[in-house]
Design a protein around this motif. Structure first.
Motif, short mmCIF file in Angstrom:
data_model
loop_
_atom_site.label_atom_id
_atom_site.label_comp_id
_atom_site.label_asym_id
_atom_site.label_seq_id
_atom_site.Cartn_x
_atom_site.Cartn_y
_atom_site.Cartn_z
N SER A 68 0.86 -1.18 0.00
CA SER A 68 0.00 0.00 0.00
C SER A 68 0.89 1.24 0.00
N MET A 79 -4.47 7.37 1.66
CA MET A 79 -4.01 6.13 1.03
C MET A 79 -4.00 6.39 -0.47
N SER A 82 -3.54 0.95 -3.20
CA SER A 82 -3.61 -0.26 -2.39
C SER A 82 -3.92 -1.45 -3.30
N LYS A 87 -10.78 -0.90 -3.37
CA LYS A 87 -10.07 0.38 -3.19
C LYS A 87 -10.88 1.40 -2.38
N CYS A 104 -7.67 -0.44 5.50
CA CYS A 104 -7.70 -1.35 4.36
C CYS A 104 -7.76 -2.76 4.94
N ASN A 107 -5.81 -5.80 3.11
CA ASN A 107 -4.36 -5.71 3.25
C ASN A 107 -3.93 -5.54 4.70
#
Length: 126
Positions: A68, A79, A82, A87, A104, A107
Motif C-alpha cells: 500500500s 491512502m 492499495s 479500493k 484497508c 491488506n
C-alpha cells in the motif's frame, strides 16, 4: 410575547454563537502534537509527525496481500494506492483531524491520526 427588540437580540446571539463555533472548528485551540500511526496486521509500522512543519512524503507499506502507498502532506494523510479489490481505502481521501482513520481490511493496513495529550486525566481520576 416577544417584542421586535427581543427577536433581534436572539438572532444576534445565535449568529455570534455560530461564528464562535466556526472559528473553533477552523482554527481550534488544541496545539498538542499530532501524529499519523501506520499499523500493519495490528503492529505499529511507523509513526510520523504531522503539522505545518511536517514532511511531504510517500511511504510504501508492505501489507498481507501487497504494498500500500500512503501519502503524507504536512498535516494530512491519505491512502494513495492499495492492492485491495474495491479500493475503498483509497476513496476515503485525506484525513487530518485527530481520531481520523483509514482502514484497508484486505491488506490489514490502518492509518490513524492521534493527538498527544500531556496531562490526560480519565473519568476515574480525581
Amino acid at each position: 410575547m416577544l417584542t421586535k427588540g427581543d427577536k433581534i437580540l436572539i438572532v444576534c446571539v445565535l449568529l455570534f454563537s455560530i461564528f464562535i463555533l466556526f472559528i473553533f472548528y477552523v482554527y481550534g485551540l488544541d496545539k498538542s502534537p499530532t501524529y499519523a500511526l501506520i499499523e500493519v496486521n495490528g503492529k505499529l509500522y511507523q509513526k510520523i509527525s504531522l503539522g505545518d512543519n511536517g514532511q511531504k512524503l510517500k511511504i510504501e507499506v508492505p501489507g498481507v496481500i501487497g504494498v500500500s502507498v500512503i501519502e503524507v502532506d504536512k498535516n494530512r494523510v491519505r491512502m494513495l494506492d492499495s492492492p485491495c479489490k474495491d479500493k475503498l481505502c483509497v476513496l476515503q481521501g485525506w484525513i487530518e483531524k485527530g481520531g481520523g482513520m483509514i482502514v484497508c481490511l484486505p491488506n490489514r493496513v490502518v492509518v490513524k491520526i492521534i493527538k498527544e495529550k500531556k496531562d490526560e486525566i480519565d473519568g476515574v481520576s480525581f
